[in-house]
Design a protein around this motif. Sequence first.
Motif, PDB file in Angstrom:
ATOM      1  N   ILE A  22       0.858  -1.192   0.000  1.00 29.74           N
ATOM      2  CA  ILE A  22       0.000   0.000   0.000  1.00 29.74           C
ATOM      3  C   ILE A  22       0.887   1.233   0.000  1.00 29.74           C
ATOM      4  O   ILE A  22       1.910   1.269   0.697  1.00 29.74           O
ATOM      5  CB  ILE A  22      -0.928   0.037   1.238  1.00 29.74           C
ATOM      6  N   VAL A  23       0.512   2.249  -0.771  1.00 35.52           N
ATOM      7  CA  VAL A  23       1.215   3.527  -0.773  1.00 35.52           C
ATOM      8  C   VAL A  23       0.267   4.618  -0.280  1.00 35.52           C
ATOM      9  O   VAL A  23      -0.854   4.754  -0.773  1.00 35.52           O
ATOM     10  CB  VAL A  23       1.744   3.883  -2.180  1.00 35.52           C
ATOM     11  N   PHE A  24       0.723   5.383   0.701  1.00 31.12           N
ATOM     12  CA  PHE A  24      -0.001   6.549   1.197  1.00 31.12           C
ATOM     13  C   PHE A  24       0.538   7.787   0.473  1.00 31.12           C
ATOM     14  O   PHE A  24       1.757   7.933   0.328  1.00 31.12           O
ATOM     15  CB  PHE A  24       0.229   6.735   2.698  1.00 31.12           C
ATOM     16  N   TYR A  25      -0.324   8.668   0.081  1.00 32.98           N
ATOM     17  CA  TYR A  25       0.096   9.914  -0.572  1.00 32.98           C
ATOM     18  C   TYR A  25      -0.965  10.978  -0.299  1.00 32.98           C
ATOM     19  O   TYR A  25      -2.046  10.688   0.208  1.00 32.98           O
ATOM     20  CB  TYR A  25       0.266   9.700  -2.082  1.00 32.98           C
ATOM     21  N   ASP A  26      -0.653  12.237  -0.633  1.00 33.51           N
ATOM     22  CA  ASP A  26      -1.679  13.269  -0.529  1.00 33.51           C
ATOM     23  C   ASP A  26      -1.782  14.070  -1.831  1.00 33.51           C
ATOM     24  O   ASP A  26      -2.720  13.931  -2.583  1.00 33.51           O
ATOM     25  CB  ASP A  26      -1.490  14.164   0.709  1.00 33.51           C
ATOM     26  N   PHE A  27      -0.775  14.898  -2.156  1.00 27.45           N
ATOM     27  CA  PHE A  27      -0.854  15.743  -3.352  1.00 27.45           C
ATOM     28  C   PHE A  27      -0.411  15.036  -4.631  1.00 27.45           C
ATOM     29  O   PHE A  27      -0.630  15.551  -5.718  1.00 27.45           O
ATOM     30  CB  PHE A  27       0.015  16.991  -3.165  1.00 27.45           C
ATOM     31  N   ALA A  28       0.227  13.889  -4.505  1.00 23.86           N
ATOM     32  CA  ALA A  28       0.803  13.211  -5.668  1.00 23.86           C
ATOM     33  C   ALA A  28      -0.276  12.485  -6.457  1.00 23.86           C
ATOM     34  O   ALA A  28      -0.422  11.260  -6.366  1.00 23.86           O
ATOM     35  CB  ALA A  28       1.899  12.247  -5.221  1.00 23.86           C
ATOM     36  N   ASP A  29      -1.015  13.225  -7.282  1.00 25.48           N
ATOM     37  CA  ASP A  29      -2.137  12.639  -8.017  1.00 25.48           C
ATOM     38  C   ASP A  29      -1.685  11.668  -9.104  1.00 25.48           C
ATOM     39  O   ASP A  29      -2.518  11.000  -9.725  1.00 25.48           O
ATOM     40  CB  ASP A  29      -3.018  13.744  -8.622  1.00 25.48           C
ATOM     41  N   TRP A  30      -0.365  11.572  -9.306  1.00 26.47           N
ATOM     42  CA  TRP A  30       0.156  10.621 -10.291  1.00 26.47           C
ATOM     43  C   TRP A  30       0.489   9.257  -9.687  1.00 26.47           C
ATOM     44  O   TRP A  30       0.863   8.330 -10.403  1.00 26.47           O
ATOM     45  CB  TRP A  30       1.406  11.193 -10.969  1.00 26.47           C
ATOM     46  N   ILE A  31       0.346   9.110  -8.383  1.00 31.63           N
ATOM     47  CA  ILE A  31       0.618   7.818  -7.731  1.00 31.63           C
ATOM     48  C   ILE A  31      -0.323   6.710  -8.229  1.00 31.63           C
ATOM     49  O   ILE A  31       0.126   5.573  -8.470  1.00 31.63           O
ATOM     50  CB  ILE A  31       0.537   7.954  -6.198  1.00 31.63           C
ATOM     51  N   PRO A  32      -1.637   6.956  -8.387  1.00 36.59           N
ATOM     52  CA  PRO A  32      -2.508   5.868  -8.865  1.00 36.59           C
ATOM     53  C   PRO A  32      -2.087   5.270 -10.202  1.00 36.59           C
ATOM     54  O   PRO A  32      -2.264   4.064 -10.429  1.00 36.59           O
ATOM     55  CB  PRO A  32      -3.883   6.551  -8.959  1.00 36.59           C
ATOM     56  N   GLU A  33      -1.509   6.084 -11.108  1.00 37.64           N
ATOM     57  CA  GLU A  33      -1.032   5.542 -12.385  1.00 37.64           C
ATOM     58  C   GLU A  33       0.113   4.555 -12.150  1.00 37.64           C
ATOM     59  O   GLU A  33       0.207   3.521 -12.822  1.00 37.64           O
ATOM     60  CB  GLU A  33      -0.565   6.676 -13.298  1.00 37.64           C
ATOM     61  N   MET A  34       0.978   4.882 -11.215  1.00 39.49           N
ATOM     62  CA  MET A  34       2.080   3.963 -10.876  1.00 39.49           C
ATOM     63  C   MET A  34       1.546   2.687 -10.247  1.00 39.49           C
ATOM     64  O   MET A  34       2.094   1.603 -10.460  1.00 39.49           O
ATOM     65  CB  MET A  34       3.049   4.646  -9.907  1.00 39.49           C
ATOM     66  N   ALA A  35       0.486   2.816  -9.472  1.00 35.22           N
ATOM     67  CA  ALA A  35      -0.106   1.645  -8.824  1.00 35.22           C
ATOM     68  C   ALA A  35      -0.536   0.613  -9.852  1.00 35.22           C
ATOM     69  O   ALA A  35      -0.352  -0.596  -9.653  1.00 35.22           O
ATOM     70  CB  ALA A  35      -1.296   2.066  -7.966  1.00 35.22           C
ATOM     71  N   ALA A  36      -1.088   1.085 -10.960  1.00 32.56           N
ATOM     72  CA  ALA A  36      -1.536   0.170 -12.004  1.00 32.56           C
ATOM     73  C   ALA A  36      -0.357  -0.552 -12.653  1.00 32.56           C
ATOM     74  O   ALA A  36      -0.462  -1.729 -13.028  1.00 32.56           O
ATOM     75  CB  ALA A  36      -2.324   0.947 -13.058  1.00 32.56           C
ATOM     76  N   ARG A  37       0.786   0.158 -12.778  1.00 32.58           N
ATOM     77  CA  ARG A  37       1.953  -0.445 -13.422  1.00 32.58           C
ATOM     78  C   ARG A  37       2.732  -1.362 -12.482  1.00 32.58           C
ATOM     79  O   ARG A  37       3.218  -2.428 -12.888  1.00 32.58           O
ATOM     80  CB  ARG A  37       2.885   0.659 -13.953  1.00 32.58           C
ATOM     81  N   ILE A  38       2.862  -0.946 -11.217  1.00 35.03           N
ATOM     82  CA  ILE A  38       3.710  -1.688 -10.271  1.00 35.03           C
ATOM     83  C   ILE A  38       2.919  -2.744  -9.510  1.00 35.03           C
ATOM     84  O   ILE A  38       3.434  -3.828  -9.216  1.00 35.03           O
ATOM     85  CB  ILE A  38       4.389  -0.703  -9.289  1.00 35.03           C
ATOM     86  N   GLY A  39       1.660  -2.419  -9.191  1.00 35.29           N
ATOM     87  CA  GLY A  39       0.820  -3.390  -8.507  1.00 35.29           C
ATOM     88  C   GLY A  39       0.730  -3.194  -7.008  1.00 35.29           C
ATOM     89  O   GLY A  39       1.113  -4.090  -6.244  1.00 35.29           O
ATOM     90  N   PHE A  40       0.259  -2.031  -6.568  1.00 34.74           N
ATOM     91  CA  PHE A  40       0.022  -1.797  -5.138  1.00 34.74           C
ATOM     92  C   PHE A  40      -1.305  -1.055  -4.970  1.00 34.74           C
ATOM     93  O   PHE A  40      -1.860  -0.517  -5.935  1.00 34.74           O
ATOM     94  CB  PHE A  40       1.163  -1.001  -4.488  1.00 34.74           C
TER      95      PHE A  40
END
Length: 407
Positions: A99-117
């Motif tokens: 799991i990754v926690f973030y706040d302003f980094a709206d680009w994290i969900p795109e990485m989630a799809a590629r990396i798998g978290f």
Amino acid sequence: MGSHWPHHSFIHLANELARRGHSISILIPNKPLLQLGHHSLYPDLIKFHVVTIPQVEGLPPGAETASDIDITAKNPLAIAFDATADQVETILSGLKPDIVFYDFADWIPEMAARIGFKTVCYNVICASCMAIGIVPARHIPKDRRLTEEELGQPPKGYPSSTVVLRGQEALTLSFIAMDYGATKFDARITAAMQGCDAIGIRTCRELEGPMCDYLSEQYNKPVFLSGPVLPENPKGPLEEKWDKWLSKFKPKSVVYCAFGSQLILQKKQFQEMVLGFEMTGLPFFVAVSKPHGADSIEEALPEGFLERVGIEEWFMADSAGAAIGGSNTEHAAAGGGAEGGGGGRKGEMGWFSKEDLSKAIKSVMDEESEVGKLVKENHGKWRETLMSPGFMDNYVDNFIQQLYQLL
């Protein structure tokens, strides 16, 4: 955990997760690592990974966090923050977190799809600010600024008629339509909230239940509450110099003011604030960062202030800030004051005038004041609730169980 950038609250949450056996990786620039790293209580389970902030146009040399720059000039930092995305993805690809926690980094969900978290958009501000500010129900024009009247109107379905912005208070929301990196602030927050698997908030249902339900409905996301995640009170006796100073005053008579590390006042605002405290005639303790436009706290103080107020000691907090007057809110003499500087009518440019600040503080501190009695009663009620045995532990335990449900 990815944030803009890790706030003390992220470190405190990491400590709570690590205390229960979970491994945490925190992505952080070097300067805040030096400032916050010592708050980690579990070095075997909490690992820090340094992210380099690139130099971009308009960003002062060496600036790495929001506390390094003027609150009205966040755009260059947002651009630099977004430019770290490749570094962040490389680190996360190697870590392969659950799991990754973030706040302003709206680009994290795109990485989630590629990396798998899985992702949690974790917010350290209160749910009420989020609910009244940026939700799909609030229409924000793309071709003009929001008017004061529009900012003061709560979004449709907002669950409170009392927790609202009045008059010039609405201007505090004007930033939501400003540029913030490659997009507007509201668009960034909306994307961050809509792209996550769950929204996390540092609050409790006893205080903000309806606001949390409203946010869940607006974004169609589960909302996980971590509770306040407060650090433990320091153990042992109070340092002698603080105890000596506070012991000069009767219990509940010292005014305490703190803004946190994210809000840095302009020099004129800082001077107006401390003059307002001076006008109260009450003993006070101010924990504040060096204001913008000043090389030091001492230089920023109004002429003759130290001599008039009669401060016996100047307590330096660190190279960037100071505490004026006293230290510890656990002491019997403290705790009767106005955290965040009190309230009252604002003067020119939406600032609090020193006269109105003084009046607001005295209305709270006066033992015969109905406002003061109500404020102290509420403080006592919430202190008892938040400090009750097992309260915070139960929230963190439930928070963890909800995180498991994402996997």
